[in-house]
Every structure is written in C-alpha cells, then in structure tokens.
Design an enzyme around this catalytic site. Structure first.
Site, short mmCIF file in Angstrom:
data_model
loop_
_atom_site.label_atom_id
_atom_site.label_comp_id
_atom_site.label_asym_id
_atom_site.label_seq_id
_atom_site.Cartn_x
_atom_site.Cartn_y
_atom_site.Cartn_z
N CYS A 2 0.86 -1.18 0.00
CA CYS A 2 0.00 0.00 0.00
C CYS A 2 0.90 1.24 0.00
CB CYS A 2 -0.92 0.12 1.21
SG CYS A 2 -1.98 -1.29 1.46
N ARG A 27 3.27 0.32 -5.26
CA ARG A 27 3.17 -0.36 -3.96
C ARG A 27 1.84 -1.11 -3.79
NH1 ARG A 27 6.79 1.26 -0.42
NH2 ARG A 27 5.49 0.55 1.29
N TRP A 75 -3.00 -2.46 -1.57
CA TRP A 75 -2.74 -3.85 -1.94
C TRP A 75 -3.38 -4.65 -0.83
CZ3 TRP A 75 -0.17 -8.12 0.15
CH2 TRP A 75 0.11 -9.17 -0.74
N ASN A 101 -0.77 1.52 5.97
CA ASN A 101 -0.03 0.52 5.19
C ASN A 101 0.52 -0.48 6.18
OD1 ASN A 101 1.81 -0.89 3.57
ND2 ASN A 101 3.37 0.69 3.78
N GLY A 102 0.08 -1.74 6.07
CA GLY A 102 0.59 -2.75 7.01
C GLY A 102 -0.51 -3.70 7.42
N GLU A 490 15.46 -16.40 -13.28
CA GLU A 490 15.03 -15.01 -13.34
C GLU A 490 14.21 -14.75 -14.62
OE1 GLU A 490 14.73 -12.66 -11.44
OE2 GLU A 490 14.70 -10.84 -12.63
N LYS A 494 10.39 -13.40 -14.65
CA LYS A 494 9.97 -12.17 -15.37
C LYS A 494 8.76 -12.47 -16.24
CE LYS A 494 11.47 -9.71 -13.62
NZ LYS A 494 12.38 -9.70 -12.54
N GLU A 497 5.49 -13.20 -14.13
CA GLU A 497 4.91 -12.11 -13.35
C GLU A 497 4.28 -11.01 -14.21
OE1 GLU A 497 7.57 -9.92 -10.75
OE2 GLU A 497 9.21 -10.16 -12.17
N HIS A 513 15.77 -35.18 -15.95
CA HIS A 513 15.25 -35.82 -14.74
C HIS A 513 13.78 -35.50 -14.51
CE1 HIS A 513 19.23 -37.17 -13.66
NE2 HIS A 513 19.67 -35.95 -13.95
N LYS A 612 5.37 -3.68 -5.48
CA LYS A 612 6.82 -3.54 -5.59
C LYS A 612 7.53 -3.87 -4.30
CE LYS A 612 10.49 -2.18 -7.84
NZ LYS A 612 10.95 -3.21 -8.79
C1 F6R Z 1 10.40 -9.68 -9.20
C2 F6R Z 1 10.43 -8.85 -8.03
C3 F6R Z 1 10.30 -9.49 -6.70
C4 F6R Z 1 11.31 -8.85 -5.74
C5 F6R Z 1 11.11 -9.39 -4.32
C6 F6R Z 1 12.14 -8.86 -3.35
O1 F6R Z 1 10.54 -8.94 -10.36
O2 F6R Z 1 10.54 -7.67 -8.13
O3 F6R Z 1 10.46 -10.85 -6.78
O4 F6R Z 1 12.59 -9.13 -6.20
O5 F6R Z 1 9.83 -9.07 -3.87
O6 F6R Z 1 12.09 -7.48 -3.28
P1 F6R Z 1 13.30 -6.63 -2.68
O7 F6R Z 1 14.46 -6.83 -3.57
O8 F6R Z 1 12.79 -5.24 -2.67
O9 F6R Z 1 13.55 -7.17 -1.30
#
Ligand code: F6R
Length: 617
Positions: A2, A27, A75, A101-102, A490, A494, A497, A513, A612
C-alpha cells in the site's frame, strides 16, 4: 504494501495527493481513496481500482478543496479489494480519519472488544478497527489526538505506517511507523508538510525529509516544528532532517511506454553508477567502505549466508557462484521467508548478506533480525537509500541503480550482481585467492560490461519478432547452466509475473530428470548457450529438446554457428568472462518478457496481484 500520502500546508491538497498516489501505485493498485478536510468537514471518496478511477469518481462526488488531506493506494490484506474496504477509514463519531499501510495482527480481539463497547464496522479491514480503537482511547482518556494515537498503538501488534487527522484540528496530521516505511517532507519554514511511503510524492516541493524509525510517532502541525516521540515510552526523539539526492526525472518515464522498458534501457548507466568511484581499474583498487571497515569479519567468516526474496534471491544465487569461484568462501543462499522460520544454525563467525532492492521486504528484515540475534554480522545490499534494511544492517553497499518503479525488477538485478561481484573480487584479492593478472583482467572486463549491455539492447527489434511468434504459448521452459542457471530462473520469473504465462526455470542438465516430459511442439524453451558456460553440454541439451519437437530460443555468443543450425531463433550477445555473463544474458530475457506482456495487453508496470515492496509476510 500500500502507498500512503498526506499533506498539510498552504496549497490545495488534492492535486498533490493524487499525483503522489500515482507515483506510489507500484506499492499496490487494487483500490484507492482520498479524504480532504474542507472547512471543518471531511470529503471522502474511494473506489476499487486505480488512482485514475479515483480521480474520475472524486471529481463528481466531492468538492476538491482543502489544504489538508490524506490518500491511499491499496494492496489488499484484510478484506477483498472493493469500495468499502478501500482507505481512508472513518471512526464511528465521524471525526477521525486514517490511512494505513501494514497489518494489524491482533485486530480480531480488538474488534471484538470494540463491538462489545458498542462500535460498529462497515468494512472487513483491520484499519477500521485501529481508527475506532484510537477514538475509544481518545474519548475515554480525554486525550489529544497525538497522545491517543500513541496509547492506542501500544495495544497493537503488527506492522503499520499510518496517518490520522481529526476534522476538528484543521492543521494537524499524526503519523506513526512500525515496520512499514514512512517519510515526512518538511517544507520551507515549516509552512507545509508531506507524508508518504517514500519521498517520490513530494520531491518537487522539498528535498528535506525525515524518515521515521520503527516505534516512532510524529505530530505534524502547519507552522510548527515537528514533534517526534517513541511509541513505547513517550520519550522525545530529535527529528533528523536529511537532504535528499533524488530528482524528478529519475521518477518519470522519460518518453518510454513503461517504466520497465525505461529501466531495462537504463542498465548500462546503472551498472556504471554501481562501480563508479569504487572500481579504479588502472590502479587495480576496489574501494568499498562497508567492506574495508569490516574486512576481518569477512576474511575470518566460516561462511557467507545470503538471504533475499524473488529476483534479489536470484542475484544471490549468481553471487554464490561468483563468491565461491573467486574468493573461495563457502556461500549458502536462502529464501529469507524460509530462513526466518526454520531455526537455522547461525554463529558469530557467519556473515549474512541481505539483498533487497526496496530495503523494506518484511521477510528479509526478519531474517536479518534473526541473524543479528545470533551474533552474525549483517551486510545489506540495497537500492533504496535510507531504507530500513540499509539502516538495520551492520554495514552495507548501495547498488546506486536509481529508483526502480516497474514492479518487475530489472536494473536492480544487474546492479546487485555488479556490487556483489565487486565484493567477491575485493575479498579474493585480500585473501590472495586470485592471481594479480586474473584480478586485473576481471576489473577490465567488468568495466566493459555497460558497453556490452548497450549492444544487447540493440537486439530489441529482433526480440520483438520472436515475441510475436510465441506470445500465445501457455508454457515456457528456461534453461541455463552454472552462472546462467539463476538467469534461467530469473527469466522465467519475469515472464510469469508480467505476462501471466506459466514458466519454469531449470538447470539445463536437470531437464532429463523430469521436465523433458513436458517438451512437445507447444513448448518454447529459452536456453542460455554461451561459449564459456559448458557449451558442448548445453548443445547436447538443445539436441535433446529438438528431437522432441520443442521450440528453441537460444541465447548465444556473437558468431555462434553450432546452435544456430538447430535452434528456431538465436539471440546473440557479446562474449565476456563466464562469471560476468549473467549481466548480458539476462537482458534479452527481460526484453522478451516485456514484449510478450505488451502484446498480451498486460499491465507491465503493475502486474495483477503484485506490489513492488512486500512489507507484509
Ligand atoms: C520480481 C520482483 C520481486 C522482488 C522481491 C524482493 O521482479 O521484483 O520478486 O525481487 O519481492 O524485493 P526486494 O528486492 O525489494 O527485497
């Protein structure tokens, strides 16, 4: 998660709050709302959906006047995203308003108690419980708003960044923080104040900010000095006002269609910024104060434990390979969320490296606290300057990638790898684990990486053509070996998501396997087959896929011949040292996900269900 924004001062609050909420949408973006104080009455508008939906609704629903206001982009944690559960929430008397937020973990018993005392609730949220708890304390104990908020918070278990106002106090907002970030922008001569989850909503108004610490509450009054106290014992805290380096261009799209694309294209500069001033190639020196000041801790460490989540965890996996290769220190990489709950063996001789772009991730924070409680030395690798993890670590290094706004991490990943490689090289040198010539060769190669990333970025159109062909496939497999195995993970993350296509990352040799059973003509396999990474073995893996009719998109080095003959598509990246290759091979995978997501009309910068900064467990 949030995002929260608040304003009290001499300007109209509405445009400041709406613009601020848009900047904080990374957020959370399932619902949003705003409350303005207009001549002693509260004007409230809230809605399921994004901040633009709020804007459309608010202009028809409320007068947009008032020099005090608060806003929220959500969120959802408690209660589905709908109009009623959106913030702000108002207390039963109609006097007090809150944004939060929380998570209030003990909201259920608190709610029960308040219901017994005659309070009613319209939403399913924990936040509505909190504002009524504040009201109850204020009424029963005859307290001013600031005191009532403080006393109520002593009864709360959980995480919060909150802003509260009382319609009878036209110039005052109370803000408090425990576990979720909260910045206060301080205007000239205290004539105005801003409250926000990060500094982006107020950067064009002031560079002066106070970051509240956990357990702190601030009473903010127009024209007065801010007063900060400790929530637990009411002791006074001296406000520490810092000058921010952030500027407006850094948080705007700069002509790109999406933040994600802008951030992918920023990588050459971001990587340069990461090593600038630290890596002196001609002198053969790597300067990093956080390491220099604690060199003995690193050199005497029994092992390094890396804790992180998501993309940062993938950077940690690359770092495991790099550290062990260069500095010969044993490394373990842990999901922070597992580490914190599995009673791990940690000793004072361990060094824990916590990697986090936001520096706010709840699981990573908890992992740090656990490690510290066992006496380990904690080193933070964060992007956001002044973030909680950066402050809570014993020492650290910033990635200097600049603000990353797209929810999918891109430049954070490559700059994390860069900073961790610098550390590994520095330790290797200090331990005598690397020859002088190898050390210098690594520095020289690392310096060339930004130019080579630029070359990878010129592949954009070619990658777009590949995206057109595969955008409707239901599944993808990503394969890589050695240093490029985490890149495969990774790449898969990407894609899933931002495009909602199911994708798996695997070490190439593990395919036989199990995952090989999935291969048929409907299965695109993205495979990293660069020259120096067990090339022949990977070529054999590609043959195995081909003979089962899988579609092959291969990331190869410039001029590759063998793979080109078998693959459906090749994407050529420049050669570099094997351990630096993730910095290049990851670029086409970012672009491929991006274009597929755009073609599928997905919201690239704000994918569904994500946020984020994951400040809840
Ligand atoms: C994927 C992504 C998330 C963050 C994860 C950790 O693209 O952004 O998987 O990498 O939530 O976030 P941080 O690095 O902010 O601790």
């Amino acid at each position: 998660m949030c995002g929260i924004v608040g304003y009290v001062g001499f300007r109209e609050a509405y445009p400041i709050i709406i613009k601020g909420l848009k900047r904080l949408e990374y957020r959370g973006y399932d619902s949003s709302g705003i409350a303005l104080l207009d001549n002693g009455s509260i004007k409230l508008s809230k809605t399921k959906g994004k901040v633009v939906d709020l804007e459309n609704r608010a202009k028809d629903e409320i007068s947009l006047n008032g020099t005090l206001g608060i806003g929220h982009t959500r969120w959802a944690t408690h209660g589905e995203p709908n109009d009623v559960n959106s913030h702000p929430h108002i207390s039963n008397s109609g006097d007090l308003v809150i944004i939060h937020n929380g998570i209030i973990e003990n909201y259920a018993p608190l709610k029960k108690e308040l219901i017994n005392r005659g309070y009613t609730f319209v939403s399913d949220t924990d936040t509505e419980v909190l504002i009524n708890l504040i009201e109850d304390v204020k009424k029963n104990d005859g307290l001013k708003l600031g005191k009532a908020v403080r006393v109520a918070l002593t009864q709360v278990v959980g995480a919060y960044a909150i802003a509260v106002f009382d319609k009878n106090k036209p110039n005052e907002i109370v803000a408090a923080r425990m576990g979720s970030p909260l910045a206060i922008g301080v205007g000239e001569d205290d004539k105005e104040f801003f409250i926000a989850s990060d500094a982006s909503p107020f950067i064009e108004y002031t560079n002066n900010a106070i970051y509240l610490e956990d357990e702190e509450i601030a009473v903010i009054r127009k024209g007065k000095k801010i007063k900060i106290r400790k929530i637990s014992d009411d002791s006074i805290v001296d406000p520490y006002i810092q000058e921010l380096q952030l500027n407006l261009e850094q948080i705007e799209k700069d002509g790109y269609d999406h933040f994600m694309l802008k951030e992918i294209f920023e990588q050459p500069n971001a990587i340069t910024d990461t090593y600038r001033g630290r890596m002196l190639v001609n002198e053969g020196i790597i300067r990093m104060a956080g390491i220099d000041d604690n060199l003995e801790r690193f050199l005497n460490a029994d092992r390094i434990i890396i804790v992180a989540c998501g993309t940062s965890w993938h950077a940690g996996l690359v770092a495991e390979y790099v550290f062990e290769e260069l500095s010969r220190i044993p490394v373990e990489v842990e999901y922070a969320s597992e580490f914190r709950y599995r009673n791990p063996i940690i000793t004072e001789k361990d060094v824990v490296i916590a990697i986090s772009q936001s520096g706010e991730t709840a699981d990573t924070r908890a992992a740090i606290q656990l490690a510290k409680s066992k006496g380990a030395f904690v080193f933070g690798v964060c992007n956001v300057v002044g973030s909680t993890i950066a402050r809570e670590s014993d020492a650290g290094a910033y990635t200097h990638a600049g603000p990353e706004i797209g929810v999918a991490s891109t430049k954070a990943f490559t700059t994390q790898i860069t900073v961790l490689t610098l550390i590994a090289l520095k330790l290797a040198k200090a331990k005598g684990a690397i020859s002088n010539s190898d050390y210098h060769m690594h520095l020289r190669e690392l310096e060339l990486i930004p130019e080579k990333v630029k070359e990878c970025l010129t592949l954009d159109n070619h990658i777009k053509e590949i995206a057109v062909v595969y955008k409707d496939m239901p599944n993808f497999l990503y394969l890589g070996r050695g240093f490029n195995f985490p890149v495969a993970l990774e790449g898969a993350l990407k894609l899933k998501e931002i495009s909602y296509i199911h994708a798996e990352g695997y070490p190439a040799a593990e395919m036989k396997h199990g995952p090989i059973a999935l291969i048929d003509e409907q299965m695109p396999v993205v495979i990293i087959a660069t020259k120096k990474g067990h090339y022949d073995k990977v070529v054999s893996n590609i043959q195995e896929i081909k003979s089962r009719k899988g579609k092959i998109i291969a990331i190869v080095n410039n001029g590759d011949v063998s793979v080109r003959e078998i693959a459906d598509y090749v994407i050529e990246v420049p050669e570099t040292l094997e351990l630096l290759s993730p910095l290049l091979t990851t670029i086409p995978l970012q672009l491929l996900s991006y274009h597929i997501a755009v073609m599928r009309e997905c919201n690239v910068d704000q994918p569904r269900n994500l946020a984020k900064s994951v400040t809840v467990e």
